[in-house]
Enzyme design. Structure first.
Site, short mmCIF file in Angstrom:
data_model
loop_
_atom_site.label_atom_id
_atom_site.label_comp_id
_atom_site.label_asym_id
_atom_site.label_seq_id
_atom_site.Cartn_x
_atom_site.Cartn_y
_atom_site.Cartn_z
N HIS A 111 -27.84 -38.16 27.81
CA HIS A 111 -28.30 -36.95 27.12
C HIS A 111 -27.10 -36.13 26.67
O HIS A 111 -26.07 -36.08 27.36
CB HIS A 111 -29.25 -36.12 28.00
CG HIS A 111 -28.60 -35.45 29.17
ND1 HIS A 111 -28.06 -34.18 29.10
CD2 HIS A 111 -28.41 -35.85 30.45
CE1 HIS A 111 -27.58 -33.84 30.28
NE2 HIS A 111 -27.77 -34.84 31.12
N ASP A 123 -21.70 -33.83 32.37
CA ASP A 123 -23.16 -33.85 32.35
C ASP A 123 -23.66 -33.42 30.97
O ASP A 123 -24.00 -32.26 30.78
CB ASP A 123 -23.71 -32.92 33.43
CG ASP A 123 -25.21 -33.00 33.56
OD1 ASP A 123 -25.78 -34.05 33.18
OD2 ASP A 123 -25.82 -32.03 34.02
N GLU A 157 -32.70 -33.27 28.06
CA GLU A 157 -32.83 -33.66 29.46
C GLU A 157 -32.77 -32.45 30.38
O GLU A 157 -33.49 -32.36 31.36
CB GLU A 157 -31.74 -34.67 29.84
CG GLU A 157 -31.92 -35.31 31.20
CD GLU A 157 -31.27 -34.52 32.36
OE1 GLU A 157 -31.53 -34.87 33.53
OE2 GLU A 157 -30.52 -33.56 32.09
N GLU A 158 -31.88 -31.51 30.05
CA GLU A 158 -31.74 -30.34 30.90
C GLU A 158 -32.99 -29.46 30.87
O GLU A 158 -33.16 -28.61 31.72
CB GLU A 158 -30.53 -29.51 30.46
CG GLU A 158 -29.19 -30.23 30.59
CD GLU A 158 -28.82 -30.56 32.02
OE1 GLU A 158 -29.57 -30.19 32.95
OE2 GLU A 158 -27.78 -31.22 32.22
N GLU A 184 -26.09 -40.62 34.32
CA GLU A 184 -26.22 -39.21 34.67
C GLU A 184 -24.98 -38.70 35.38
O GLU A 184 -24.01 -39.43 35.56
CB GLU A 184 -27.46 -38.99 35.55
CG GLU A 184 -28.63 -38.35 34.83
CD GLU A 184 -28.33 -36.95 34.30
OE1 GLU A 184 -27.30 -36.36 34.68
OE2 GLU A 184 -29.13 -36.44 33.51
N HIS A 260 -22.54 -28.01 36.02
CA HIS A 260 -23.31 -26.95 35.36
C HIS A 260 -22.58 -25.62 35.33
O HIS A 260 -23.19 -24.56 35.41
CB HIS A 260 -24.68 -26.78 36.02
CG HIS A 260 -25.68 -27.81 35.60
ND1 HIS A 260 -27.02 -27.73 35.94
CD2 HIS A 260 -25.55 -28.95 34.88
CE1 HIS A 260 -27.66 -28.78 35.44
NE2 HIS A 260 -26.79 -29.53 34.79
#
Length: 814
Positions: A111, A123, A157-158, A184, A260
């Protein structure tokens, strides 16, 4: 990032790598609905894919590109359970197949979207970079592939796995997908670990074992992750549950402290990490698309696999049913060994069994006393306000909790040796406590195997190797006790299972230590980490307990451990170790969410009952704002919020249904927000149906991210709605949470629900039959910032990561 990939496959030009590195991550965060995600990143990916397509046009393969903009809805039992609705999110699907087509396809998924305020290099942009490399390499393969591959670059995806759901449930190519690989990240760099496979389909694990050049896999990780202990999920769930196809889930796990956050940048991705990932994914995909098993996966579906790697050198894998037989054989051998000792002439009459039972009781008692003692220390640290002192300095947790646990274990067994076993030979005691450890591990082996857990291989190793070693050294031990020769040979015999077990413990701490920095204000991290350290100490010490009974004195050991513990306790109590770090080399940031929000509450007549505005602050770890207040004095416990139980989700704009994780919040008064595209919420119709319900239809127009909260009041309940499969499935303490997002050019969101009103059982109160609230979240663009947000952000200390945006909350009663 991608510029580091140039040497993965020599045929790939450097232009792709440099371009991807300098462009994708440089556009910044890419939330769903933003120009960065929907236009810029999509444009970059399509340009590179089309370059590959043009370059390989004369080869034996054909490459088809499709940009999908799906809309849909589904329910998921993640974070307590909620429902998701998405509209025109983006997927870029690339199908590589032999010219003439193929019936069977593999799916590779990454993603390119990110959470707000994070560049998302690990990510998951690095995975998309690897997929571009693999696509280029396979497209240039000189001989045609047996089967095809879909490379899915998904753009939502998030937003809790929305784009993958749109692909697997709606795209016409999805029906041909037989298996998938999902890439991932739960950290930044390191080795990518296989932490989920299946369901069933052991041939997939065998393919990875056979093909991966740098294997790193653990069935323990799979069972821990699928237990729900880790508050995370991946697209693996969607493909498994909604597509009913098997797959392999891989993720980077190291350095989850900056996952994140703004620190997740391309320069932190190690070249070796990308190289390993590229080598593995290419090799595994090549193996799968040339495998006959992909054409008829149903024949190879049944059964699970036990799999684990030995220091990343080789993967051991065998069917779970074989594992069960092996486990029971090892357990039988151990019980026969103990039974034989019980039948010896000197042990008849139940003497040995009684001694073994008493010694087992002492061992188990030492566990509980040790755990209780260490938890008391953890409680003291918490009450002193020194929680998470180990977050930046992990070794301090070992020095404090590890020393306390080891010292307490040694003390309990020393007291047992001196007070209870005063007249017993040391050699006999050492032998007895080896048998105790063997028995306890053997019991755990039988229990785990009986419950069908593949992780039972761990106690199997911890029984088989020590037992074999003890039998081989029986004569040496009988004549010389704990001699130097015996000790060295004994350690060599335990080396393999202990090294593997210590590696598993390292993985546990590598994952769970960063998670404590984002697990909310309600889970005491000292209790969690102290428990993990104590359990690790108990497990690792098991086959060394008998040395306590073989040595003549443990006073120097106790003195050393006690000194380490007391010095560390003093240092921690004095606040020497600060939890967080803003070091650019190794950041350990404190995570804070700040929303500048305006809340509006309407009564049953549709009139505004109350309205306020403020900076709503959420701390996502246990320390709350205790370290923030000295820097921003007005953010203190005097502005701490209280949950209004009569309002949906306490009357605050929760982006996700995580209020149970973060019950401590702060609300600092601030001016009203005025986004350029405010929410338009309208009740379109309300009618009583012939089957006795009230049907209400609504229209909503607003930003790309909104959350809908439904709270039926006393005397009413939701009977059906327009989400998911039509049946309201997930009820969070009487509330329902619907997560909404859209891409570009989305139409007005229309939804409905029906309420069953039971007037004869419970008369409606002053709140009416239902409260409906809608929150809007502005994650990008000019609406994301306000002068008040900017001012307070500049005052946050450098070791913090305040993720901020503008939001609104509107509540209506009907």
């Amino acid at each position: 990032m991608c510029c580091l990939l140039g040497r993965l496959f020599p045929s790939l030009t450097q232009n792709l790598s440099i371009f991807f590195a300098s462009q994708i991550t440089s556009v910044g965060p890419r939330p769903v609905g933003s120009q960065e995600n929907e236009v810029l990143t999509v444009g970059y990916l399509l340009e590179q894919i089309n370059n590959i397509k043009a370059e390989t046009a004369e080869g034996p393969h054909q490459l088809t590109v499709d940009v999908q903009r799906p809309s849909g809805t589904f329910s998921i039992d993640f974070l307590g359970g909620f429902t998701s609705f998405y509209d025109r999110v983006t997927n870029i699907a690339v199908k590589l197949e032999p010219k003439g087509g193929t019936q069977h396809l593999m799916l590779a998924n990454c993603h390119f979207d990110t959470v707000a305020n994070s560049p998302g290099a690990s990510d998951d942009a690095v995975s998309c970079a690897v997929m571009l490399e693999v696509l280029h390499s396979l497209a240039n393969h000189s001989s045609p592939l047996t089967h095809g591959v879909i490379f899915l670059f998904n753009g939502a995806e998030e937003n809790i796995l929305q784009a993958s759901h749109g692909f697997i449930t709606q795209h016409p190519w999805a029906k041909q997908v037989r298996a998938f690989i999902n890439l991932e990240a739960a950290g930044v760099g390191g080795k990518e670990v296989v932490f989920q496979t299946g369901p069933e389909n052991p041939w997939l694990v065998q393919a990875y074992v056979h093909a991966a050049k740098h294997p790193f896999a653990s069935v323990v990780g799979q069972e821990v992750f699928q237990s729900g202990i880790i508050p995370s999920d991946t697209d693996f769930r969607i493909y498994r549950d909604f597509g009913n196809i098997p797959g392999i889930d891989l993720a980077f796990i190291e350095n989850g402290f900056i996952y994140h956050t703004k620190y997740d940048t391309a320069n932190r991705i190690l070249t070796d990490s990308i190289q390993r990932a590229g080598d593995n994914i290419l090799a595994v995909l090549k193996h799968l698309v040339t495998s006959e098993k992909l054409a008829n996966t149903s024949e190879y579906r049944h059964g699970n696999m036990v799999f684990f790697d030995l220091l990343g050198v080789v993967v051991v894998a065998y069917p779970a049913r074989v594992g069960s037989i092996l486990n029971y054989m090892v357990a039988t051998a151990a019980f026969l060994y103990l039974a034989k000792k019980a039948s010896l002439p000197g042990n008849r009459g139940g003497r040995y069994v009684r001694q073994l039972a008493y010694a087992t009781g002492v061992a188990v008692l030492s566990w509980f006393v040790t755990l209780l003692s260490v938890l008391i220390v953890a409680l003291v640290i918490t009450l002193l306000g020194r929680s998470m002192f180990w977050y930046t300095h992990f070794y301090t947790s070992i020095c404090l909790y590890g020393a306390a646990a080891t010292g307490k274990m040694v003390l309990v067994h020393t007291l047992a040796k001196n007070l209870y076993y005063g007249g017993v030979r040391l050699v006999e005691l050492g032998d007895l406590y080896f048998d105790v450890s063997l028995l306890l591990w053997c019991c755990s082996l039988v229990w785990l195997t009986h419950h069908g857990l593949c992780s039972a291989y761990v106690p199997m190793l911890m029984v088989a190797f020590p037992l074999t070693t003890k039998l081989l050294l029986a004569k040496e031990f009988k004549h010389k006790g704990a001699s130097v020769k015996y000790s060295v040979l004994y350690l060599l015999g335990l080396a393999l299972p202990y090294i593997h077990f210590m590696f598993l413990i390292w993985v546990v701490f590598e994952i769970f230590t960063p998670i404590m920095g984002r697990s909310g204000t309600e889970i005491p991290p000292e209790v969690v980490l102290a428990t993990l350290v104590t359990l690790a100490t108990i497990f690792l010490s098991s086959f060394f307990l008998h040395f306590i009974y073989l040595v003549r004195s443990t006073k120097w050991i106790l003195a050393g451990l006690g000194s380490v513990f007391l010095v560390m306790l003093l240092l921690v109590s004095c606040g020497v170790f600060f939890p967080y770090s803003g070091s650019m080399d190794s950041p350990r940031p404190k995570r804070v969410f700040i929303q500048h929000t305006t809340r509006t509450f309407h009564n049953l007549k549709g009139q505004v009952e109350s309205q306020d505005s403020g900076l709503w602050i959420n701390s996502f770890d246990f320390t709350g704002i205790q370290h923030i207040t000295p820097h921003i004095p007005e953010v203190n416990d005097s502005v701490r919020t209280r949950c209004r139980e009569d309002r949906p989700f306490c009357g605050y704009p929760w982006f996700l249904p995580v209020k149970f994780l973060s019950k401590k919040n702060w609300y600092l008064p601030a001016p009203e927000v005025s986004p350029s595209s405010p929410v338009e919420f309208r009740l379109v119709s309300r009618e009583e149906t012939s089957w006795g319900t009230v049907k209400m239809v609504f229209n909503v127009k607003g930003p790309s991210h909104m959350s809908l909260y439904l709270m039926p009041h006393r005397g009413s309940s939701l009977s059906t709605w327009s989400f998911g499969d039509g049946t309201p499935q997930f009820d969070l303490s009487g509330e329902y949470f619907i997560f909404y997002s859209h891409g570009l050019n989305a139409p007005t969101w229309t939804f409905w629900f029906e309420i069953q009103v039971l007037f004869h059982q419970h008369p409606l109160g002053p709140e009416g039959m239902i409260s409906v609230a809608i929150s809007s979240h502005y994650f990008f663009g000019e609406d994301q910032r306000t002068a008040q947000l900017e001012e307070i952000l500049h005052r946050f200390p450098p070791w913090s990561f305040p993720s901020s945006w503008v939001s609104t909350y509107h509540m209506y009663r009907y």
